[in-house]
Scaffold this motif. Structure first.
Motif, PDB file in Angstrom:
ATOM      1  N   ALA A  33       0.837  -1.204   0.000  1.00 32.68           N
ATOM      2  CA  ALA A  33       0.000   0.000   0.000  1.00 32.68           C
ATOM      3  C   ALA A  33       0.873   1.256   0.000  1.00 32.68           C
ATOM      4  O   ALA A  33       0.575   2.230  -0.694  1.00 32.68           O
ATOM      5  N   ALA A  34       1.964   1.210   0.748  1.00 28.63           N
ATOM      6  CA  ALA A  34       2.879   2.354   0.801  1.00 28.63           C
ATOM      7  C   ALA A  34       3.621   2.515  -0.534  1.00 28.63           C
ATOM      8  O   ALA A  34       3.711   3.612  -1.077  1.00 28.63           O
ATOM      9  N   ASP A  35       4.111   1.394  -1.065  1.00 30.75           N
ATOM     10  CA  ASP A  35       4.894   1.443  -2.307  1.00 30.75           C
ATOM     11  C   ASP A  35       4.058   1.841  -3.525  1.00 30.75           C
ATOM     12  O   ASP A  35       4.580   2.405  -4.483  1.00 30.75           O
ATOM     13  N   TYR A  36       2.770   1.500  -3.513  1.00 30.37           N
ATOM     14  CA  TYR A  36       1.918   1.731  -4.688  1.00 30.37           C
ATOM     15  C   TYR A  36       0.900   2.859  -4.492  1.00 30.37           C
ATOM     16  O   TYR A  36       0.005   3.022  -5.316  1.00 30.37           O
ATOM     17  N   ALA A  37       1.054   3.631  -3.449  1.00 23.70           N
ATOM     18  CA  ALA A  37       0.134   4.756  -3.206  1.00 23.70           C
ATOM     19  C   ALA A  37       0.151   5.697  -4.414  1.00 23.70           C
ATOM     20  O   ALA A  37       1.220   6.074  -4.890  1.00 23.70           O
ATOM     21  N   GLY A  38      -1.013   6.011  -4.928  1.00 24.23           N
ATOM     22  CA  GLY A  38      -1.124   6.928  -6.069  1.00 24.23           C
ATOM     23  C   GLY A  38      -0.836   6.297  -7.416  1.00 24.23           C
ATOM     24  O   GLY A  38      -0.883   6.975  -8.443  1.00 24.23           O
ATOM     25  N   LYS A  39      -0.526   5.004  -7.438  1.00 21.10           N
ATOM     26  CA  LYS A  39      -0.148   4.350  -8.708  1.00 21.10           C
ATOM     27  C   LYS A  39      -1.256   3.501  -9.333  1.00 21.10           C
ATOM     28  O   LYS A  39      -1.070   2.959 -10.412  1.00 21.10           O
ATOM     29  N   ARG A  40      -2.369   3.352  -8.674  1.00 24.19           N
ATOM     30  CA  ARG A  40      -3.493   2.554  -9.167  1.00 24.19           C
ATOM     31  C   ARG A  40      -3.040   1.221  -9.777  1.00 24.19           C
ATOM     32  O   ARG A  40      -3.247   0.958 -10.947  1.00 24.19           O
ATOM     33  N   PRO A  41      -2.382   0.365  -8.977  1.00 24.90           N
ATOM     34  CA  PRO A  41      -1.843  -0.895  -9.527  1.00 24.90           C
ATOM     35  C   PRO A  41      -2.938  -1.884  -9.947  1.00 24.90           C
ATOM     36  O   PRO A  41      -4.086  -1.757  -9.509  1.00 24.90           O
ATOM     37  N   ILE A  42      -2.551  -2.820 -10.788  1.00 24.34           N
ATOM     38  CA  ILE A  42      -3.414  -3.964 -11.101  1.00 24.34           C
ATOM     39  C   ILE A  42      -2.776  -5.186 -10.449  1.00 24.34           C
ATOM     40  O   ILE A  42      -1.605  -5.496 -10.709  1.00 24.34           O
ATOM     41  N   PHE A  43      -3.538  -5.859  -9.610  1.00 24.47           N
ATOM     42  CA  PHE A  43      -3.071  -7.101  -9.009  1.00 24.47           C
ATOM     43  C   PHE A  43      -3.521  -8.258  -9.883  1.00 24.47           C
ATOM     44  O   PHE A  43      -4.719  -8.420 -10.130  1.00 24.47           O
ATOM     45  N   VAL A  44      -2.543  -9.024 -10.348  1.00 28.65           N
ATOM     46  CA  VAL A  44      -2.846 -10.151 -11.226  1.00 28.65           C
ATOM     47  C   VAL A  44      -2.564 -11.453 -10.475  1.00 28.65           C
ATOM     48  O   VAL A  44      -1.419 -11.752 -10.139  1.00 28.65           O
ATOM     49  N   ASP A  94      -6.181  -4.240 -20.247  1.00 32.66           N
ATOM     50  CA  ASP A  94      -5.048  -3.774 -21.043  1.00 32.66           C
ATOM     51  C   ASP A  94      -4.065  -3.197 -20.016  1.00 32.66           C
ATOM     52  O   ASP A  94      -4.428  -2.275 -19.273  1.00 32.66           O
ATOM     53  N   ILE A  95      -2.862  -3.730 -19.937  1.00 32.63           N
ATOM     54  CA  ILE A  95      -1.926  -3.293 -18.882  1.00 32.63           C
ATOM     55  C   ILE A  95      -0.866  -2.315 -19.386  1.00 32.63           C
ATOM     56  O   ILE A  95       0.059  -1.974 -18.643  1.00 32.63           O
ATOM     57  N   ALA A  96      -1.010  -1.842 -20.618  1.00 31.94           N
ATOM     58  CA  ALA A  96      -0.041  -0.872 -21.150  1.00 31.94           C
ATOM     59  C   ALA A  96       0.006   0.360 -20.246  1.00 31.94           C
ATOM     60  O   ALA A  96      -1.036   0.927 -19.917  1.00 31.94           O
ATOM     61  N   GLY A  97       1.196   0.721 -19.822  1.00 31.32           N
ATOM     62  CA  GLY A  97       1.389   1.895 -18.964  1.00 31.32           C
ATOM     63  C   GLY A  97       0.988   1.699 -17.507  1.00 31.32           C
ATOM     64  O   GLY A  97       1.084   2.636 -16.715  1.00 31.32           O
ATOM     65  N   ARG A  98       0.541   0.508 -17.155  1.00 37.61           N
ATOM     66  CA  ARG A  98       0.055   0.256 -15.793  1.00 37.61           C
ATOM     67  C   ARG A  98       1.120  -0.408 -14.906  1.00 37.61           C
ATOM     68  O   ARG A  98       2.025  -1.069 -15.394  1.00 37.61           O
ATOM     69  N   HIS A  99       0.936  -0.237 -13.601  1.00 42.15           N
ATOM     70  CA  HIS A  99       1.806  -0.906 -12.630  1.00 42.15           C
ATOM     71  C   HIS A  99       1.153  -2.233 -12.245  1.00 42.15           C
ATOM     72  O   HIS A  99       0.059  -2.248 -11.690  1.00 42.15           O
ATOM     73  N   VAL A 100       1.835  -3.315 -12.562  1.00 52.38           N
ATOM     74  CA  VAL A 100       1.284  -4.655 -12.361  1.00 52.38           C
ATOM     75  C   VAL A 100       1.997  -5.348 -11.201  1.00 52.38           C
ATOM     76  O   VAL A 100       3.229  -5.309 -11.104  1.00 52.38           O
ATOM     77  N   VAL A 101       1.221  -5.962 -10.324  1.00 48.98           N
ATOM     78  CA  VAL A 101       1.793  -6.798  -9.266  1.00 48.98           C
ATOM     79  C   VAL A 101       1.228  -8.208  -9.445  1.00 48.98           C
ATOM     80  O   VAL A 101       0.020  -8.412  -9.312  1.00 48.98           O
ATOM     81  N   ILE A 102       2.092  -9.149  -9.757  1.00 48.05           N
ATOM     82  CA  ILE A 102       1.661 -10.545  -9.920  1.00 48.05           C
ATOM     83  C   ILE A 102       1.623 -11.189  -8.540  1.00 48.05           C
ATOM     84  O   ILE A 102       2.605 -11.132  -7.791  1.00 48.05           O
ATOM     85  N   LEU A 103       0.493 -11.801  -8.205  1.00 48.42           N
ATOM     86  CA  LEU A 103       0.359 -12.528  -6.938  1.00 48.42           C
ATOM     87  C   LEU A 103       0.353 -14.023  -7.220  1.00 48.42           C
ATOM     88  O   LEU A 103      -0.375 -14.485  -8.100  1.00 48.42           O
ATOM     89  N   GLU A 104       1.170 -14.760  -6.456  1.00 45.95           N
ATOM     90  CA  GLU A 104       1.278 -16.208  -6.679  1.00 45.95           C
ATOM     91  C   GLU A 104       1.356 -16.919  -5.331  1.00 45.95           C
ATOM     92  O   GLU A 104       1.809 -16.335  -4.343  1.00 45.95           O
ATOM     93  N   ASP A 105       0.905 -18.165  -5.288  1.00 44.76           N
ATOM     94  CA  ASP A 105       0.938 -18.918  -4.038  1.00 44.76           C
ATOM     95  C   ASP A 105       2.359 -19.297  -3.626  1.00 44.76           C
ATOM     96  O   ASP A 105       2.745 -19.142  -2.480  1.00 44.76           O
ATOM     97  N   ILE A 106       3.140 -19.831  -4.594  1.00 50.44           N
ATOM     98  CA  ILE A 106       4.480 -20.308  -4.244  1.00 50.44           C
ATOM     99  C   ILE A 106       5.452 -20.133  -5.408  1.00 50.44           C
ATOM    100  O   ILE A 106       5.104 -20.359  -6.561  1.00 50.44           O
ATOM    101  N   LEU A 107       6.649 -19.678  -5.061  1.00 53.40           N
ATOM    102  CA  LEU A 107       7.749 -19.574  -6.024  1.00 53.40           C
ATOM    103  C   LEU A 107       8.687 -20.738  -5.749  1.00 53.40           C
ATOM    104  O   LEU A 107       9.336 -20.785  -4.703  1.00 53.40           O
ATOM    105  N   ASP A 108       8.699 -21.693  -6.681  1.00 52.90           N
ATOM    106  CA  ASP A 108       9.503 -22.908  -6.500  1.00 52.90           C
ATOM    107  C   ASP A 108      10.642 -22.894  -7.518  1.00 52.90           C
ATOM    108  O   ASP A 108      11.663 -22.253  -7.291  1.00 52.90           O
ATOM    109  N   SER A 109      10.500 -23.553  -8.639  1.00 53.15           N
ATOM    110  CA  SER A 109      11.567 -23.554  -9.650  1.00 53.15           C
ATOM    111  C   SER A 109      11.730 -22.160 -10.252  1.00 53.15           C
ATOM    112  O   SER A 109      12.824 -21.790 -10.685  1.00 53.15           O
TER     113      SER A 109
END
Ligand code: 5GP
Ligand code: MG
Length: 185
Positions: A33-44, A94-109
């Motif tokens: 929330a602090a890092d993306y304040a004012g950036k209107r991110p898209i959580f994917v 359409d994510i052109a020009g947008r701030h995207v945050v990918i959410l995932e359960d686990i980062l393995d390989s």
């Protein structure tokens, strides 16, 4: 596999409790929330395993944001990634020009998130960052790190809080190590 009738009986040990999960998600959510304040991110979110984590995290990040989901698979019902990725469902925005945050359960390989990150980066977003619930560094075969990670875990096959074996156990409210005899013939 043996179809579970008592989910708790199939768990060897609890790795991250329900309380620990929610406390840490609130912490990382405040950071987002602090890092993306004012950036209107898209959580994917990457379906399906991310659903409980996504729901908890989305409520922990109290800033204007949008949601989207995609689906890929690198699994054929076993406990090890096949490395073969299939794209099942694309995002709607359409994510052109947008701030995207990918959410995932686990980062393995790292192969799933690398595939998804590169795919989204080709669409001209302002930024693409990764937020994972669990990080299993011992499994890494691809050079990729998360920008936000809630818990680092040892190299065991875990289920719960969205994570499955054969699509079961996703509804456990904690993260636990599955007894090997459940998935070994
Ligand atoms: P990667 O592509 O980084 O190897 O793996 C990412 C995907 O593999 C995750 O989205 C998840 O579906 C699956 N995965 C990796 N490790 C585990 C694990 O310990 N338990 C479960 N249930 N799935 C896992
Ligand atoms: Mg997954």
């Amino acid at each position: 596999m043996i179809h579970p009738y008592d989910m708790m009986q199939d768990i060897d040990r609890v790795l991250v409790t329900e309380e620990e999960l929610h406390r840490r998600i609130r912490e990382v959510g405040a950071q987002l929330a602090a890092d993306y304040a004012g950036k209107r991110p898209i959580f994917v979110g990457i379906l399906k395993g991310v659903v409980p984590f996504f729901a908890a995290m989305a409520q922990a990040v109290q800033i204007p944001c949008q949601w989207d989901f995609l689906s890929v698979t690198s699994f054929e019902g076993g406990t090890h990634s096949t490395g073969q990725l299939t794209f099942r469902k694309d995002i709607d925005h359409d994510i052109a020009g947008r701030h995207v945050v990918i959410l995932e359960d686990i980062l393995d390989s790292g192969s799933t998130l690398k595939f998804v990150k590169e795919l989204l980066e080709r669409r001209g977003p302002a930024s693409v960052k990764i937020c994972t619930m669990l990080d299993k560094p011992s499994g890494r075969t691809v050079a990729l790190e998360a920008d936000y990670s809630c818990f680092t875990i040892p190299g065991a096959f875990v289920v719960g809080f969205g994570l499955d074996y054969d699509d079961y156990y996703r509804n456990l409210p904690f993260v636990g190590v599955l007894k090997p005899e459940v998935y070994q013939d």
